[in-house]
Design a protein around this motif. Structure first.
Motif, PDB file in Angstrom:
ATOM      1  N   LEU A   1       6.000   9.275  -9.528  1.00  0.00           N
ATOM      2  CA  LEU A   1       5.535   9.413 -10.914  1.00  0.00           C
ATOM      3  C   LEU A   1       5.085  10.845 -11.188  1.00  0.00           C
ATOM      4  N   ASN A   2       4.272  11.405 -10.294  1.00  0.00           N
ATOM      5  CA  ASN A   2       3.796  12.796 -10.474  1.00  0.00           C
ATOM      6  C   ASN A   2       4.974  13.768 -10.553  1.00  0.00           C
ATOM      7  N   ALA A   3       5.965  13.557  -9.675  1.00  0.00           N
ATOM      8  CA  ALA A   3       7.113  14.470  -9.644  1.00  0.00           C
ATOM      9  C   ALA A   3       7.984  14.306 -10.890  1.00  0.00           C
ATOM     10  N   TYR A   4       8.155  13.068 -11.376  1.00  0.00           N
ATOM     11  CA  TYR A   4       8.919  12.871 -12.623  1.00  0.00           C
ATOM     12  C   TYR A   4       8.207  13.510 -13.816  1.00  0.00           C
ATOM     13  N   GLU A   5       6.878  13.401 -13.837  1.00  0.00           N
ATOM     14  CA  GLU A   5       6.129  14.034 -14.935  1.00  0.00           C
ATOM     15  C   GLU A   5       6.291  15.555 -14.897  1.00  0.00           C
ATOM     16  N   ALA A   6       6.230  16.129 -13.690  1.00  0.00           N
ATOM     17  CA  ALA A   6       6.432  17.582 -13.551  1.00  0.00           C
ATOM     18  C   ALA A   6       7.857  17.963 -13.953  1.00  0.00           C
ATOM     19  N   SER A   7       8.811  17.106 -13.605  1.00  0.00           N
ATOM     20  CA  SER A   7      10.209  17.358 -13.971  1.00  0.00           C
ATOM     21  C   SER A   7      10.381  17.351 -15.488  1.00  0.00           C
ATOM     22  N   TYR A   8       9.702  16.418 -16.154  1.00  0.00           N
ATOM     23  CA  TYR A   8       9.780  16.324 -17.615  1.00  0.00           C
ATOM     24  C   TYR A   8       9.159  17.563 -18.272  1.00  0.00           C
TER      25      TYR A   8
ATOM     26  N   GLU B   1       0.835  -1.208   0.000  1.00  0.00           N
ATOM     27  CA  GLU B   1       0.000   0.000   0.000  1.00  0.00           C
ATOM     28  C   GLU B   1       0.876   1.266   0.000  1.00  0.00           C
ATOM     29  N   GLN B   2       1.861   1.302   0.919  1.00  0.00           N
ATOM     30  CA  GLN B   2       2.744   2.470   0.999  1.00  0.00           C
ATOM     31  C   GLN B   2       3.703   2.526  -0.198  1.00  0.00           C
ATOM     32  N   GLU B   3       4.124   1.360  -0.681  1.00  0.00           N
ATOM     33  CA  GLU B   3       4.970   1.324  -1.879  1.00  0.00           C
ATOM     34  C   GLU B   3       4.255   1.988  -3.054  1.00  0.00           C
ATOM     35  N   LYS B   4       2.983   1.615  -3.230  1.00  0.00           N
ATOM     36  CA  LYS B   4       2.190   2.154  -4.334  1.00  0.00           C
ATOM     37  C   LYS B   4       1.979   3.664  -4.166  1.00  0.00           C
ATOM     38  N   ARG B   5       1.725   4.077  -2.936  1.00  0.00           N
ATOM     39  CA  ARG B   5       1.507   5.508  -2.648  1.00  0.00           C
ATOM     40  C   ARG B   5       2.733   6.327  -3.065  1.00  0.00           C
ATOM     41  N   PHE B   6       3.925   5.881  -2.673  1.00  0.00           N
ATOM     42  CA  PHE B   6       5.127   6.665  -2.972  1.00  0.00           C
ATOM     43  C   PHE B   6       5.574   6.509  -4.425  1.00  0.00           C
ATOM     44  N   MET B   7       5.241   5.386  -5.065  1.00  0.00           N
ATOM     45  CA  MET B   7       5.481   5.283  -6.510  1.00  0.00           C
ATOM     46  C   MET B   7       4.629   6.306  -7.247  1.00  0.00           C
TER      47      MET B   7
ATOM     48  N   SER C   1      21.356  14.357 -11.375  1.00  0.00           N
ATOM     49  CA  SER C   1      21.954  13.114 -11.886  1.00  0.00           C
ATOM     50  C   SER C   1      21.075  12.462 -12.955  1.00  0.00           C
ATOM     51  N   MET C   2      19.901  13.043 -13.231  1.00  0.00           N
ATOM     52  CA  MET C   2      18.963  12.475 -14.200  1.00  0.00           C
ATOM     53  C   MET C   2      19.083  13.161 -15.563  1.00  0.00           C
ATOM     54  N   SER C   3      18.977  12.359 -16.628  1.00  0.00           N
ATOM     55  CA  SER C   3      18.892  12.914 -17.984  1.00  0.00           C
ATOM     56  C   SER C   3      17.427  12.842 -18.429  1.00  0.00           C
ATOM     57  N   GLU C   4      17.132  13.449 -19.573  1.00  0.00           N
ATOM     58  CA  GLU C   4      15.759  13.392 -20.094  1.00  0.00           C
ATOM     59  C   GLU C   4      15.333  11.942 -20.351  1.00  0.00           C
ATOM     60  N   LEU C   5      16.241  11.135 -20.889  1.00  0.00           N
ATOM     61  CA  LEU C   5      15.908   9.726 -21.163  1.00  0.00           C
ATOM     62  C   LEU C   5      15.648   8.958 -19.864  1.00  0.00           C
ATOM     63  N   ASN C   6      16.437   9.238 -18.823  1.00  0.00           N
ATOM     64  CA  ASN C   6      16.203   8.599 -17.513  1.00  0.00           C
ATOM     65  C   ASN C   6      14.817   8.949 -16.980  1.00  0.00           C
ATOM     66  N   VAL C   7      14.464  10.234 -17.092  1.00  0.00           N
ATOM     67  CA  VAL C   7      13.154  10.695 -16.592  1.00  0.00           C
ATOM     68  C   VAL C   7      12.029  10.027 -17.378  1.00  0.00           C
ATOM     69  N   LEU C   8      12.173   9.974 -18.705  1.00  0.00           N
ATOM     70  CA  LEU C   8      11.161   9.304 -19.545  1.00  0.00           C
ATOM     71  C   LEU C   8      11.020   7.835 -19.153  1.00  0.00           C
TER      72      LEU C   8
ATOM     73  N   GLU D   1       8.163   3.308 -16.578  1.00  0.00           N
ATOM     74  CA  GLU D   1       8.223   2.129 -15.699  1.00  0.00           C
ATOM     75  C   GLU D   1       7.293   2.264 -14.498  1.00  0.00           C
ATOM     76  N   LEU D   2       7.228   3.450 -13.900  1.00  0.00           N
ATOM     77  CA  LEU D   2       6.318   3.640 -12.757  1.00  0.00           C
ATOM     78  C   LEU D   2       4.861   3.576 -13.217  1.00  0.00           C
ATOM     79  N   SER D   3       4.573   4.113 -14.397  1.00  0.00           N
ATOM     80  CA  SER D   3       3.209   4.002 -14.957  1.00  0.00           C
ATOM     81  C   SER D   3       2.849   2.525 -15.129  1.00  0.00           C
ATOM     82  N   ARG D   4       3.791   1.743 -15.666  1.00  0.00           N
ATOM     83  CA  ARG D   4       3.543   0.303 -15.872  1.00  0.00           C
ATOM     84  C   ARG D   4       3.275  -0.395 -14.539  1.00  0.00           C
ATOM     85  N   ARG D   5       4.099  -0.112 -13.540  1.00  0.00           N
ATOM     86  CA  ARG D   5       3.953  -0.751 -12.231  1.00  0.00           C
ATOM     87  C   ARG D   5       2.645  -0.348 -11.545  1.00  0.00           C
TER      88      ARG D   5
END
Length: 231
Positions: free
Chosen positions: A153-160, A143-149, A169-176, A181-185
Motif C-alpha cells: 500500500l505504501n509503495a502504491y501510494e508513492a507510485s501514484y 500477521e505477515q500477510e497484513k505486514r506485506f499488504m 504493467s500498471m496504469s493509473e487506474l490500476n494503481v488507484l 482495495e488494500l486500504s479496505r483490507r
C-alpha cells in the motif's frame, strides 16, 4: 505421444553480475486459477501450479533477485551496496528448480531487498510486496500477510504521487484500485472509499468500464464495512 510437462526452462542473464542461468516457468495451461480475490490473489487446484512462485529470478552465482519488470540500469553507488549486502552474504544455491512455498517466499524477500537498494520504481516494489502478501495468505499467516499488504500500500501510494507506474504493467487506474482495495483490507475504509471514488470520477473512466465496475462494487463494500466498524 509425450505428455506436456507443467514447467519449462527459461534461459536468463543476471542483470547484476552478467552470468547466465536457467530458471523455471509454469506453462499457462497448468496455471489456471479456480478463484481470484478482489486484490487479484489467485488460488490453484491440485494439478495446477502457482506461476507467482516463479515470478522472481534468483541468480545462483551472486544472489541478485529480480523480476522481468526490473530495469537493467543501476543508480550510481548501488552496485557496491548490492555487492556488500547481497553477494558477499550469499551462500550459493539454485532457485531454478521446482520451488516450494518457502523458496518462493525467500525469492521475493531477496527481490524486495534488491529493488530497495537499486531504487527500483515504487510500482515494481509494490507488486513484489503484494505477491508476498498473497503467498502468506495461502499459508494462512495473517500477521505477515497484513505486514506485506501495508508495505505494498505504501509503495502504491508513492507510485501514484510520483507517477512512476509509467512504463510498467500498471496504469493509473490500476494503481488507484490497488490503493483502494488494500486500504479496505487493512481496515482504512474512508481512504478506500476516497480512492474508489477517484476511479469512478476519472477522466479515463468511460474507456475502462471493467475496472470502474469493480471500483463501484468495492466502494459499496467499503462503505458498508465502514458503517459496521462505527456501529
Amino acid at each position: 505421444m509425450q505428455s506436456l510437462e507443467p514447467f519449462y526452462e527459461k534461459k536468463l542473464t543476471c542483470i547484476f553480475c552478467g552470468k547466465p542461468f536457467t530458471t523455471l516457468r509454469v506453462r499457462s495451461r497448468f496455471s489456471i486459477p479456480h478463484q481470484i480475490d478482489t486484490d487479484f490473489c489467485p488460488y490453484y487446484r491440485v494439478g495446477n501450479y502457482n506461476p507467482h512462485f516463479y515470478y522472481v529470478n534468483v541468480c545462483p552465482e551472486c544472489g541478485f533477485a529480480f523480476s522481468e519488470e526490473f530495469s537493467d540500469q543501476f543508480p550510481r553507488g548501488s552496485k557496491e551496496v548490492i555487492h556488500a549486502q547481497i553477494t558477499k552474504q550469499w551462500i550459493k544455491r539454485n532457485f531454478g528448480q521446482v520451488r516450494d512455498i518457502q523458496q518462493a517466499l525467500e525469492s521475493y524477500k531477496l527481490a524486495v531487498l534488491a529493488a530497495s537498494i537499486k531504487k527500483e520504481k515504487n510500482a515494481i516494489l509494490a507488486g513484489l510486496c503484494l505477491r508476498l502478501a498473497w503467498l502468506y495468505r495461502i499459508e494462512n499467516n495473517a500477521e505477515q500477510e497484513k505486514r506485506f499488504m501495508g508495505l505494498a500500500l505504501n509503495a502504491y501510494e508513492a507510485s501514484y504521487v510520483h507517477s512512476d507506474f509509467a512504463g510498467t504493467s500498471m496504469s493509473e487506474l490500476n494503481v488507484l484500485f490497488m490503493i483502494g482495495e488494500l486500504s479496505r483490507r487493512l481496515g482504512q475504509y474512508q481512504k478506500a472509499v476516497l480512492y474508489f471514488s477517484k476511479i469512478i470520477q476519472h477522466k479515463d473512466a468511460k474507456d475502462n468500464q471493467n475496472i470502474v465496475n469493480r471500483a463501484r462494487e468495492q466502494w459499496s463494500v467499503a462503505k458498508e464495512e465502514n458503517s459496521h466498524s462505527r456501529g
